[in-house]
Design a protein around this motif. Structure first.
Motif, PDB file in Angstrom:
ATOM      1  N   TYR A 123       0.839  -1.202   0.000  1.00  0.00           N
ATOM      2  CA  TYR A 123       0.000   0.000   0.000  1.00  0.00           C
ATOM      3  C   TYR A 123       0.872   1.251   0.000  1.00  0.00           C
ATOM      4  CZ  TYR A 123      -3.372  -3.395   1.906  1.00  0.00           C
ATOM      5  OH  TYR A 123      -4.158  -4.484   2.119  1.00  0.00           O
ATOM      6  N   ALA A 146       2.620   1.856  -3.397  1.00  0.00           N
ATOM      7  CA  ALA A 146       1.693   2.421  -4.387  1.00  0.00           C
ATOM      8  C   ALA A 146       1.359   3.873  -4.043  1.00  0.00           C
ATOM      9  CB  ALA A 146       0.422   1.581  -4.454  1.00  0.00           C
ATOM     10  N   GLY A 147       1.106   4.146  -2.771  1.00  0.00           N
ATOM     11  CA  GLY A 147       0.784   5.508  -2.363  1.00  0.00           C
ATOM     12  C   GLY A 147       1.940   6.462  -2.567  1.00  0.00           C
ATOM     13  N   PHE A 196      -2.121   6.389   5.178  1.00  0.00           N
ATOM     14  CA  PHE A 196      -1.734   4.980   5.060  1.00  0.00           C
ATOM     15  C   PHE A 196      -2.135   4.201   6.308  1.00  0.00           C
ATOM     16  CE2 PHE A 196       1.984   6.533   2.249  1.00  0.00           C
ATOM     17  CZ  PHE A 196       1.140   6.580   1.149  1.00  0.00           C
ATOM     18  N   VAL A 225      -5.693   3.326   6.056  1.00  0.00           N
ATOM     19  CA  VAL A 225      -5.884   2.224   5.101  1.00  0.00           C
ATOM     20  C   VAL A 225      -5.540   0.888   5.751  1.00  0.00           C
ATOM     21  CG1 VAL A 225      -5.052   1.226   2.946  1.00  0.00           C
ATOM     22  CG2 VAL A 225      -5.535   3.671   3.075  1.00  0.00           C
ATOM     23  N   HIS A 231     -15.069   4.870   0.907  1.00  0.00           N
ATOM     24  CA  HIS A 231     -14.307   4.843  -0.340  1.00  0.00           C
ATOM     25  C   HIS A 231     -14.829   5.886  -1.324  1.00  0.00           C
ATOM     26  CE1 HIS A 231     -12.748   2.200  -3.907  1.00  0.00           C
ATOM     27  NE2 HIS A 231     -12.139   3.365  -3.837  1.00  0.00           N
ATOM     28  N   SER A 270     -12.893   9.371  -2.434  1.00  0.00           N
ATOM     29  CA  SER A 270     -12.589   9.620  -3.848  1.00  0.00           C
ATOM     30  C   SER A 270     -13.075  10.995  -4.273  1.00  0.00           C
ATOM     31  CB  SER A 270     -13.230   8.542  -4.726  1.00  0.00           C
ATOM     32  OG  SER A 270     -12.747   7.257  -4.398  1.00  0.00           O
ATOM     33  N   ASN A 274     -13.027   3.881  -9.164  1.00  0.00           N
ATOM     34  CA  ASN A 274     -13.164   3.675  -7.725  1.00  0.00           C
ATOM     35  C   ASN A 274     -14.592   3.320  -7.342  1.00  0.00           C
ATOM     36  OD1 ASN A 274     -10.549   4.424  -6.053  1.00  0.00           O
ATOM     37  ND2 ASN A 274     -10.606   5.787  -7.828  1.00  0.00           N
ATOM     38  N   LEU A 302      -5.375  -3.550  -2.172  1.00  0.00           N
ATOM     39  CA  LEU A 302      -4.178  -3.386  -2.981  1.00  0.00           C
ATOM     40  C   LEU A 302      -4.538  -3.193  -4.457  1.00  0.00           C
ATOM     41  CD1 LEU A 302      -1.094  -3.381  -3.069  1.00  0.00           C
ATOM     42  CD2 LEU A 302      -1.172  -5.863  -3.374  1.00  0.00           C
ATOM     43  N   PHE A 342      -5.406   0.438  -5.012  1.00  0.00           N
ATOM     44  CA  PHE A 342      -4.219   1.285  -5.094  1.00  0.00           C
ATOM     45  C   PHE A 342      -3.522   1.137  -6.446  1.00  0.00           C
ATOM     46  CE2 PHE A 342      -4.601   1.961  -0.580  1.00  0.00           C
ATOM     47  CZ  PHE A 342      -3.899   3.144  -0.348  1.00  0.00           C
ATOM     48  N   ASN A 399      -5.412   2.746  -9.395  1.00  0.00           N
ATOM     49  CA  ASN A 399      -5.301   4.202  -9.370  1.00  0.00           C
ATOM     50  C   ASN A 399      -3.911   4.666  -9.789  1.00  0.00           C
ATOM     51  OD1 ASN A 399      -7.791   5.764  -8.056  1.00  0.00           O
ATOM     52  ND2 ASN A 399      -7.662   3.750  -7.109  1.00  0.00           N
ATOM     53  N   LEU A 400      -2.883   3.939  -9.358  1.00  0.00           N
ATOM     54  CA  LEU A 400      -1.523   4.302  -9.750  1.00  0.00           C
ATOM     55  C   LEU A 400      -1.328   4.147 -11.253  1.00  0.00           C
ATOM     56  CD1 LEU A 400       1.428   5.007  -9.233  1.00  0.00           C
ATOM     57  CD2 LEU A 400       1.820   2.603  -8.628  1.00  0.00           C
TER      58      LEU A 400
END
Length: 816
Positions: A568, A571-572, A597, A600, A625, A629, A683, A703, A706, A709-710
């Motif tokens: 996480y 990715a963040g 984080f 999360v 969520h 977003s 999302n 995960l 994440f 989105n990445l």
């Protein structure tokens, strides 16, 4: 000599018969013969005693099996069978009763047991053995029975030779195995065509009694539950006698293997008689790998990733040679005196005129830079100057708050608009990411290490191999570790994470030297160089290797979040770094990022506990969520100038009314709007999917959010970069291609499921497969190798993606 040896059992038997008759007049043992069925009846006033004698050849292990049967269903007066041997006593009753869930009972009228075998006869000659079987009952009436005693012909298992047999709850089986001289470790492979009935495979030392019933098989040795497949690795050093028993027990119910759980029923219906639960099994014992394979695997693991170090050194050397040649050419140029002027205008030929992206002229840009201090600060300034205050103390932008709103809400933003704060303070702000993640790593990893050591200790002490979900067909032990290969394969994350730190450190040092020389390329050109997030990413990659190794010490449902927590964070941090590249002044602080984080990870823990069946949890999580977003989208769209307070909903409704209902106008920031609309759709789709299907693997579900989105943001960034007529240099282009190829290969091996803690241990073992690399690593280990390389290349993409902008003025670099 042979005649005397043959007469010895008869003489011994006669002597024992005489002794028993003298001690208990009227109760004498009847001489028994192997393979003959004896029928009789017993009651409270009469019992039967049988004696069976045999002779064992030198070096031979003889085993005897006793089969009994009674037609009586009277549980108050069972028939009792007692078998006496030279060094032990074994007893049971018929009907034999097994207990299951909800006090259910399973009664069997046919029972057969293998007696604990006698020790090998001495080499000097055959030995005589005698067995007494006593049949009795406390019933006031006669109860009929049958008795059959046989000698087992195939009791000792041989290496690499499959052996087939049948077992049931009341008729367990076990066999002997002796290590060959040149074998130090073996794998016991057991297979069956039928999933049910559920069975247990146990490895026990040569000790009597042998625990071969459902209620006591877990008392000794190592054991696994089994449906269609099981595998146990056994090492010679664990058995001083260099031999062991392999025990096979059929359970009376299937719930332990994932079968249906019987309902709670009271009364006589709760009893089941002679349930047919026979299972055909095949056992094969094969030698495991030798010590040389361990050495080869370790050399392969380290040398494979040390080659990345060699490649990095080669690339750095080539870069140094190119820079040195370029500098030499400039010194030898006839226009050597104009070198300074060339440096002061380095973008004359490198910036295409078509890349205006709503560009403003240099005069307007210079007017906007009257506030800037990154490159016009104190001449002797240093990144570690103690006089520099933390950003939390005061805002370093001298303009009033309204000027921020004017600058950051322009239709066309450039990097110069968002890199106005003092470079030293901003750099110090991002270094907090590095120091904080080290603190988090220490406090997170130490309890994890302690916990997994406890898990491994429990497995080793109890012998319960259902605790950990290994790929038992490719689990190579080393020391106290049960699956060393799964731990070794994580060395790539640590080695490549450290290499990435070295690469970032080199760039950081070169940047500092350029700043000390007041190189114009580092003052007003290119992306602002802040390396704190890169350092944090390198530490996160190393910690992912450490925690993944900890998880694979004993992989199971309760500690899977150890393997995903730093995923996480990786990715963040990548998303934050990508955003920070063109928004250095308004990126999130380390404290708020790590706090997010932490939230999360808290949700991940709650998902592990409540995410299985609780609908209320999924409703709350999906709501959080979606709202998160929307809030994040608002912050990104308005560049942080949309206040997050209780009035946000009223202001958002007013914006929607004025911009979408009252007058449906084109969005002011079209590119950002497209990204945010697609991101919110993704999302919301995840939220709806979770609400409908409620996946059990909640950690992987988060995960996936994440990672999607990445990838979405990275794709948007690259598309916008190309759209703005920016170039992709050879190194970042190579890294992008390498990232895509390696990730594709890694994901192929990731989806080769070898175990699953979402199922019972027995069902998980059905997915086990043999090693595929060097006879030591399985598919998941290959995933570890490739994912480490893929993450490393992904980090290099972020590090080198904007190297083409080093000679472009910041007031010409668009923000997106």
């Amino acid at each position: 000599m042979a005649g005397g040896a043959a007469a010895a059992p008869g003489a011994l038997l006669c002597a024992l018969l005489w002794a028993v008759t003298a001690a208990a007049p009227g109760v004498g043992p009847a001489p028994g013969a192997f393979g003959r069925v004896y029928r009789g009846a017993v009651n409270i006033s009469s019992e039967r005693l049988y004696a069976f004698a045999y002779s064992s050849e030198p070096g031979q292990v003889d085993a005897v099996r006793v089969y009994v049967n009674s037609s009586s269903e009277n549980l108050q007066y069972p028939v009792l069978f007692v078998v006496r041997q030279q060094k032990g006593v074994l007893s049971w009753q018929v009907p034999l009763i097994f207990r299951g869930l909800y006090q259910r009972t399973y009664n069997y009228q046919e029972v057969s047991r293998t007696l604990c075998p006698s020790e090998p006869a001495p080499e000097t000659g055959p030995s005589d053995q005698i067995i007494f079987v006593d049949v009795a009952s406390m019933a006031p009436f006669n109860i009929a029975y049958e008795l059959l005693v046989t000698r087992l012909e195939s009791f000792q298992l041989e290496t690499n030779k499959p052996f087939n047999f049948t077992a049931s709850p009341s008729q367990p089986q076990y066999f002997l195995y002796k290590f060959p001289q040149d074998v130090d470790s073996v794998i016991i492979k057991v297979v069956s065509d039928a999933v049910y009935p559920c069975s247990v495979v146990s490895v026990q030392d040569i000790v009597c009694p042998v625990y071969d019933l459902d209620h006591n098989v877990e008392f000794n040795g190592v054991y696994q539950s089994m449906t269609k497949q099981a595998a146990i690795t056994v090492q010679r050093k664990d058995f001083p006698g260099e031999q062991f028993f392999v025990v096979f027990v059929i359970k009376p119910e299937d719930y332990a293997c994932g079968g249906s759980v019987p309902s709670s029923i009271h009364g006589n219906v709760n009893r089941t008689w002679n349930l047919q639960r026979t299972k055909n099994l095949q056992v094969t014992i094969v030698p495991s790998i030798k010590k040389s394979v361990y050495i080869q695997a370790m050399l392969f693991s380290f040398l494979s990733f040390l080659s990345f170090y060699v490649g990095s050194v080669v690339v750095a050397f080539v870069h140094y040679i190119r820079v040195w040649r370029k500098a030499s050419a400039e010194r030898l140029s006839p226009e050597n005196g104009s070198g300074i002027m060339t440096s002061s205008h380095p973008i004359t030929a490198s910036t295409p005129e078509g890349s205006s992206y709503g560009a403003i002229d240099e005069s307007s840009s210079s007017g906007g830079r009257q506030f800037s201090s990154p490159e016009h600060g104190p001449p002797g300034g240093s990144d570690t100057d103690s006089s520099v205050e933390e950003e939390s103390d005061f805002d370093t932008m001298p303009e009033i708050e309204s000027d921020k709103n004017v600058i950051r809400t322009k239709v066309f933003l450039y990097l110069s608009d968002l890199s106005r704060k003092d470079r030293r303070i901003v750099s110090k702000k991002y270094k907090i990411y590095f120091w904080n993640i080290i603190t988090i790593a220490v406090f997170y990893a130490l309890p994890v290490i302690q916990l997994v050591i406890t898990y491994q200790t429990v497995v080793n002490v109890t012998g319960n191999q259902d605790i950990c979900y290994y790929n038992f067909l490719c689990a190579h032990p080393l020391g106290v570790l049960s699956a060393f290969n799964n731990i070794l394969s994580n060395v790539g994350h640590m080695l490549l994470g450290f290499l990435f730190l070295l690469i970032v450190l080199r760039r950081d040092i070169l940047h500092r030297r350029a700043m000390e020389m007041k190189d114009v390329y580092t003052l007003d050109y290119g992306i602002p160089k802040h390396f704190g997030l890169f350092y944090a990413m390198g530490i996160a990659l190393m910690m992912e290797g450490v925690l993944s190794a900890c998880y694979h010490v004993c992989p199971n449902y309760s500690n899977f979040q150890f393997d995903t927590s730093f995923m996480y964070m990786i990715a963040g941090l990548c998303m934050l770094k990508l955003y920070q590249t063109r928004h250095p002044d308004i990126n999130a602080s380390a404290y708020s990022a790590y706090a997010s984080f932490a939230v999360v990870i808290c949700l991940a823990v709650l998902g592990v506990v409540f995410g299985k069946n609780d609908m209320w949890f999924w409703v709350i999580f999906s709501l959080i969520h979606v709202l998160a977003s929307l809030a994040l989208s608002t912050q990104i769209y308005y560049m942080g100038r949309f206040k997050m307070d209780l009035g946000i909903f009223r202001r958002a409704a007013m914006v929607l009314y004025t911009d979408c209902i009252q007058q449906c106008s084109r969005p002011m920031y079209m590119d950002r709007m497209v990204l945010l609309i697609v991101g919110n759709l993704v999302n919301w789709s995840f939220a709806i999917f979770g609400l409908v299907y409620r996946p059990r693997d909640f950690a992987s579900y988060i995960l996936g959010i994440f990672i999607c989105n990445l990838l979405l943001y990275l794709a948007f960034y690259i598309i916008m970069k190309i759209r703005s007529s920016e170039k992709l240099l050879p190194i970042p282009l190579f890294c992008i291609v390498a990232t895509a190829v390696v990730w594709a290969a890694a994901l192929y091996f990731f989806f080769q499921t070898l175990s699953s803690w979402e199922e019972t241990p027995a069902e998980s073992r059905e997915k086990n497969r043999s090693c595929i690399l060097l006879g030591f690593f399985d598919d998941h280990d290959v995933w570890h190798f490739l994912s480490a390389a893929a993450l490393f290349f992904s980090f290099l993409v972020l590090l080198t993606l904007d190297d083409d902008l080093d000679t472009v003025r910041r007031d010409k670099i668009p923000v997106f």
